[in-house]
Every structure is written in structure tokens, then in C-alpha cells.
Write an enzyme that holds these catalytic residues in place. Sequence first.
Site, short mmCIF file in Angstrom:
data_model
loop_
_atom_site.label_atom_id
_atom_site.label_comp_id
_atom_site.label_asym_id
_atom_site.label_seq_id
_atom_site.Cartn_x
_atom_site.Cartn_y
_atom_site.Cartn_z
N ASP A 79 83.64 54.00 126.06
CA ASP A 79 83.23 52.83 125.28
C ASP A 79 83.29 53.15 123.79
O ASP A 79 83.40 54.31 123.38
CB ASP A 79 81.82 52.41 125.69
CG ASP A 79 81.52 50.95 125.35
OD1 ASP A 79 82.38 50.25 124.78
OD2 ASP A 79 80.39 50.51 125.65
N LYS A 80 83.17 52.09 123.00
CA LYS A 80 83.20 52.20 121.53
C LYS A 80 82.16 51.26 120.95
O LYS A 80 81.89 50.19 121.50
CB LYS A 80 84.61 51.84 121.04
CG LYS A 80 84.72 51.50 119.55
CD LYS A 80 84.79 49.98 119.34
CE LYS A 80 84.94 49.64 117.87
NZ LYS A 80 84.82 48.17 117.65
N HIS A 81 81.59 51.67 119.82
CA HIS A 81 80.65 50.80 119.10
C HIS A 81 80.99 50.82 117.62
O HIS A 81 81.29 51.89 117.06
CB HIS A 81 79.20 51.23 119.28
CG HIS A 81 78.24 50.40 118.48
ND1 HIS A 81 77.86 49.14 118.85
CD2 HIS A 81 77.64 50.65 117.28
CE1 HIS A 81 77.04 48.64 117.94
NE2 HIS A 81 76.90 49.54 116.98
N THR A 119 81.98 40.13 118.06
CA THR A 119 83.07 40.22 119.02
C THR A 119 83.01 39.11 120.05
O THR A 119 84.04 38.52 120.41
CB THR A 119 83.03 41.60 119.72
OG1 THR A 119 83.23 42.62 118.75
CG2 THR A 119 84.08 41.71 120.79
N ARG A 167 60.85 43.83 114.79
CA ARG A 167 61.30 44.53 113.59
C ARG A 167 61.80 43.54 112.54
O ARG A 167 61.60 43.72 111.34
CB ARG A 167 62.42 45.51 113.94
CG ARG A 167 61.95 46.75 114.67
CD ARG A 167 63.13 47.50 115.26
NE ARG A 167 64.09 47.85 114.21
CZ ARG A 167 65.40 48.05 114.45
NH1 ARG A 167 65.88 47.90 115.67
NH2 ARG A 167 66.20 48.38 113.46
#
Length: 435
Positions: A79-81, A119, A167
Site C-alpha cells: 500500500d501507499k499513503h 482520492t 482534535r
Amino acid sequence: MDARSIIARLRRREVPDVAELRWFAQGLADGTVSDAQAGAFAMAVCLGDLGTKGRAALTLAMRDSGEVLSWDIDGPVIDKHSTGGVGDCVSLILAPALAVCGGYVPMISGRGLGHTGGTLDKLESIPGFTTAIARDQFQQIVGKHGCAIVGATEGIAPADRRLYAIRDVTGTVESLDLITASILSKKLAAAPGALVLDVKLGSGAFMKSLPEAQALARALRDTAEAAGCPTSAVISDMNQPLAPSLGNALEVAEVMQALSGEDGGPLVEITVALGGVLLADAGLADDAAAGEALIRAVIADGRAGEKFGQMVAAQGGPVQFLDNWRRLLPEANIMREVVASEAGYVASIDGEALGLAVISLGGGRQVESDRIDPSVGLSKIVRLGTRIEKGTPLAMVHAAREEAAEAARAAVQKAIVIAPEKPAIPQVVHERIVR
């Protein structure tokens, strides 16, 4: 065990142990921990330092607060982030390219955040494409086609979903520990065997300086490694849009041109750099250079494009999208050229301002309930260092309304600075932080 004692430990600059962090994450997910306690926890973490082991423990605790996928397939799950930028549609090229090279890519992605595009929003500009897919179907598509790009379900890292919302209203978003745990808890829920991180740097990124980008890249890489996932990082340039178009359908068009063998420029260069490192880490290439050659080849010969078409059809899009994308992607009613008011060189581009201009056109969300117009945005954006004359086109505005088009034209002219001297052009890849 209770929330107050864990918060008190953090207040004393002590790092809670694994069991305490798991208890707190589960309390976030099931409501045992109150909003007040969650806010106090976030502030205490923000003011302290969990360190790599503490970050890894919090990441895994948040991951394990919900579903964690498992795989029974004949190849590595990878995977990629990306930390986000403008014109960053790398995932749409990289996922199918990796699948052609033998990887399985279960990519859980997000929507637009701030000035950056999402995305999922880009993919949903394709008619019929759905990113809301049940777990079983998601796994079937990945197993059959090698890749799928979907949104996180309610069951993925629910502790992070709760803590992130808190947050946002307590001034604790900008914490390296919390940013790292938030990103990785969702990514690791897909159970990848290797991960690559694209950390953006520059005017169109959240990280504006190299030291900031390096700190985030190393925190993410070290934490993922400590959590048991082989991980490398690439720091890439975002001082100008990665693709020369911004906006959902317009960026998909850039992807399709690259997958059709047209020159993708920096967009393809980043894809190749990330893919090369990841294939090497996953054992699908001898080293990063060999991996880069594989990624470049499957893009150039059309196999990555064919794989993208298979993914689109599997997720509800048109079966013949690869052949008919120019006709199928939505187009804006109004197109207006932005021209230079003076001669010189393109000295700087404020990527954040361009991203916000796309949002004002309707291409992103100002509040969560906003509907996105997938057709609007900017195209043909001039590149840094280009020599231009007065009246030279700087970009094309795609809009639904005249007043929005005029506002975007003014924003683009302000965001692109013309100067007498040619600037230094930043390299596409600033640094590789590999295993």
C-alpha cells in the site's frame, strides 16, 4: 484501569503502557471515554512526546479498536499513503501499476482535506464508480484484479474517527504523535506487508519546510516499522501542482493521459519513485532501481491502464472507460483563460491558494455537507521556470457560474508570481528515507 489515571500519566510526561493505550482506544470506540477525557488526552499527548514505541503502541491500539483485514492470496499485500497536496493523483496510477507487477493493493483512501483534493472524490467523478464497498466485496476485487480503492467503513479504526473529530475542535490537530497514529491506524487496518509513504513538501503541502517533512516522514516510517510493517518514505516536491490540472474529473483526465502513454511529467516520476521503493521492499524487485524500471514499463506499454479499467468496472464504473473516458468524464459549462499581466519567468506558485480556488469553484468542501461539482477546477497550469510574455496563458478555469469563474481567475493571477529572473527549479524527489 481508568481514563483519569492514563491522562494523569501523560500530564506527568510519562508514556502509558500498551495495555493502557489499548484500553483508552477501545474506550474511544465504544464511548466509555467521554469527550472531555478524549480532549484532555489529545492535549496531553500534544504537549508531550510518546516516542517511537509509544506512537507504535497508540497506532496499533487505534487500529485494533475496529476491523483488521486478513488476506489469503498468492502475493504480497502492499500500500501507499500520501500526506496530501494539489494535483496529486498518484494513487490512481500507482495502484494498478503495482497490481500488474504482482502486488495486491487494498487502498483505503480519503476525501478532500483543507486545500488538498481527495482520492475518493476524484474516482467518484467517473460515472457509476463507487468507493463504498463492503469488506467481502473489497477483498474479492483485490484478489481478482489486484487492486481496489475504497473509503474507510465505520468499522475501520473507530477510535481514530472519534479522536480526530475531537482534535479538530480542541486545537490538537498538529501533533506528530497524533498525526502519525491517525494515518497509520487506518493504513495498517488493511494489513499491508509493505508500505510506502509520500510526504509532500512545499507551498501546496501541509509541510512547508524540509525539516518538518523529514520529521513527519521519519516518525511515520519508524512507527510503522515498530508496528511490524516494512516501510519506506519519499519526500516529494509540492511547490507547484504535481499534475497541471486541479479538480476531480480534470485530474482523472490527467491520469488517463498518463496511462495512455502520454508524457505524465512529474506525476509519473513520483509514481515511479514510490513504486520502485515499494516493489523492492515487498520482494517484487531486486532493488529500487529495478522496481522503478518495472513501474515505468507497465505504464508505458498500457498494462497499468488496462488494470485501471478493470478496477473501474469492478467498482461500478463503465466497462469501456479506458476507451471512452474523454466522452464519459463530466465537463464544466464555462471555461475561461487566465493570462499573464506581465512578461518574465514563473517564479513561484502558491499551491494552497490554487487548491482553495478549486474549492471556491465547487470542486471541494467548505463544510462536510457540501456537494462537490466534479467538473470544475483548473487545467493547463503553467510550470515553474517557464518564460512567458504578457498575455501568455497561465491556466484555464473550468466553472459552473460566471461569477465563480471570475473569482477563480483573480485567485490564479495572484497565486502565480512572475519575476524577471528564472528561479531554481526544485527536484521532484527531495529525499528517500528507505529501510
